[in-house]
Design an enzyme around this catalytic site. Structure first.
Site, PDB file in Angstrom:
ATOM      1  N   HIS A   1      20.228  51.832  21.807  1.00  0.00           N
ATOM      2  CA  HIS A   1      21.180  51.916  22.638  1.00  0.00           C
ATOM      3  C   HIS A   1      22.224  50.492  22.464  1.00  0.00           C
ATOM      4  O   HIS A   1      21.431  49.245  22.121  1.00  0.00           O
ATOM      5  CB  HIS A   1      20.839  51.783  24.145  1.00  0.00           C
TER       6      HIS A   1
ATOM      7  N   ASP B   1      19.317  60.336  26.459  1.00  0.00           N
ATOM      8  CA  ASP B   1      19.349  61.547  26.025  1.00  0.00           C
ATOM      9  C   ASP B   1      18.058  62.166  25.226  1.00  0.00           C
ATOM     10  O   ASP B   1      17.992  63.499  25.118  1.00  0.00           O
ATOM     11  CB  ASP B   1      20.438  61.682  24.811  1.00  0.00           C
TER      12      ASP B   1
END
Ligand code: ACO
Length: 427
Positions: free
Chosen positions: A304, A361
């Site tokens: 991320h 996710d």
């Protein structure tokens, strides 16, 4: 602490204002830098660029903190409804009973979609991706419902219309893509149950609403409701900065979210895990490929831009994976593969050194799959969840006293000046 930052350049000293956020984040205000020094900043991907001041969401990527309007994500995921969360993001505070009642009535009143819009759906080629359809249809909403924007009450109607209709349109696109009859929204059902019913009810098999399934989807939506200046939100702000209508700005956000490095990752994770399962790919082979710089493959659902520790949303959604799979009494080999892959990755030096942990996710696709959603709808579900955040950010940007049209600079590295050569003289 000084309230300015000094920059030394070619023998001169320049001072720029220091901005400090609520949580102590510091930034140099370089708005006058080019004017004063002739310099611009170079920051591909905007990793060190604050594009706005915002009161909506706070993230601390090192500590794994996420808060909406000051409230920790963990508390919202445990206690709030998605409707309350949407209200909180858009209006800046939690609603009282009268406000949430009014909001619910408005959402119901605006949940139907113009019948003529169904013709559009019918004409998309079979196999069109629902994200492309959703983005087109949200843009088309402007032709059916003029954007009311003069006074607060009108803005509320435009905003609520969007929240209510996008949910109906998403379910509609699914039904039409399967060649099934559209299920209309029901006034007696709450926001999330209504959506599930529109998605899965059919004359031959009435949909039975399960409270845990409803809650799992609510939590998924709450966790995705905002994430400060990510790729799609920045797209909404950048496109909106040209003062385009709200529908067009949101449509741009949906397009940006579609990409596999962004919202499309939830679909990409399930596809990756399914390949491992179906082809029996050894997990260490996957890890080796992810580490190989010559191979474009990345471990989907890992890493991320902001979180350099475990994504706080991933922790919550992982728990929901287990809850739902146990509750529905299903066994999903993909969950076992995901957990084993996580175990291996988080102990691997490459992933440790690059601070690569599972993001939201990585596990969310397993929850959505357990509820019964097809993979192609995953990113659409993300878009419904992110909608309140996009709207809140768009509203904030339109009221921002520092607002300017988005227009970055560049460093030109092409050819220097050269003269036009007539065609007959060219080699
Ligand atoms: N697999 C393998 N290597 C990775 C991964 C990954 N998933 N993510 C990052 N890296 C590597 C990068 O290649 C980079 O290596 P390098 O310095 O040798 O070039 C290093 O780790 C640092 O990562 P960054 O490039 O700084 O990460 P960036 O902030 O640019 O990208 C992103 C973040 C796009 C999320 C990236 O981690 C990625 O592609 N992840 C997989 C896709 C994904 O899960 N996306 C969902 C994100 S969450 C969301 O949008 C909802």
């Amino acid at each position: 602490m000084s309230d300015t930052v000094k920059v030394f350049f070619e023998g001169n000293t320049y001072e720029f204002p220091l901005i400090v956020g609520t949580e102590g984040e510091k930034a140099i205000d370089i708005q006058k830098m080019r004017q004063k020094t002739g310099l611009i900043t170079y920051d591909p991907g905007f990793g060190n660029t604050g594009s706005c001041k915002s009161t909506i969401t706070f993230m601390d990527g090192e500590k794994g903190i996420l808060r909406y309007r000051g409230i920790p994500i963990e508390q919202l995921a445990e206690k709030a409804s998605f409707k309350e969360t949407a209200y909180l993001l858009i209006n800046g505070m939690l609603p009282n009973q009268a406000e949430i009642n009014r909001f619910s009535v408005l959402l119901n009143d605006h949940s139907l979609v113009h019948e003529d819009m169904q013709h559009f759906y019918q004409n998309f080629p079979r196999g069109s991706h629902p994200m492309g359809i959703l983005s087109t249809m949200v843009n088309a909403l402007r032709s059916f419902y003029p954007e009311l924007k003069e006074v607060d009450e009108e803005i509320n109607i435009t905003v609520t219309r969007l929240l209510a209709k996008v949910r109906t349109m998403a379910a509609m696109s699914y039904k039409i893509s399967r060649g099934h009859k559209v299920v209309y929204p029901r006034a007696d059902l709450a926001y999330t149950a209504n959506f599930l019913n529109m998605m899965f009810d059919s004359p031959v098999k009435p949909y039975i609403i399960d409270d845990d399934v409803v809650r799992a989807l609510e939590v998924f939506w709450i966790l995705h409701a905002d994430h400060e200046q990510n790729c799609s939100t920045s797209a909404v702000r950048v496109v909106g900065s040209g003062r385009v209508n709200l529908y067009a700005a949101i449509s741009a956000g949906i397009s940006a979210l579609w990409g596999p490095l962004h919202g499309g990752a939830n679909q990409a994770v399930i596809e990756m895990l399914s390949q491992v399962h179906e082809k029996g790919i050894p997990l260490h082979r996957l890890i080796e490929r992810a580490k190989d710089k010559k191979d474009p493959f990345r471990l989907m659902g890992f890493g991320h831009r902001v979180y350099k520790t475990y994504d706080p949303r991933a922790k919550i959604i992982k728990e929901w994976c287990h809850t739902l799979i146990n509750k529905l009494n299903i066994s999903d080999p993909l969950l076992d593969i995901a957990m084993e892959l996580e175990e291996i990755a988080v102990r691997d030096d490459y992933f440790i050194e690059n601070h690569l942990y599972p993001n939201v996710d990585f596990y969310s696709g397993i929850v959505l799959k357990a509820i019964g959603f097809p993979t192609s709808m995953f990113t659409v579900l993300f878009a419904i969840g992110r909608l309140p955040g996009w709207i809140a950010q768009w509203k904030e940007s339109t009221d921002d006293p520092d607002w300017r049209i988005s227009r970055p600079r560049q460093i030109y590295v092409g050819k220097p000046r050269s003269d036009y050569i007539p065609l007959e003289e060219r080699d």
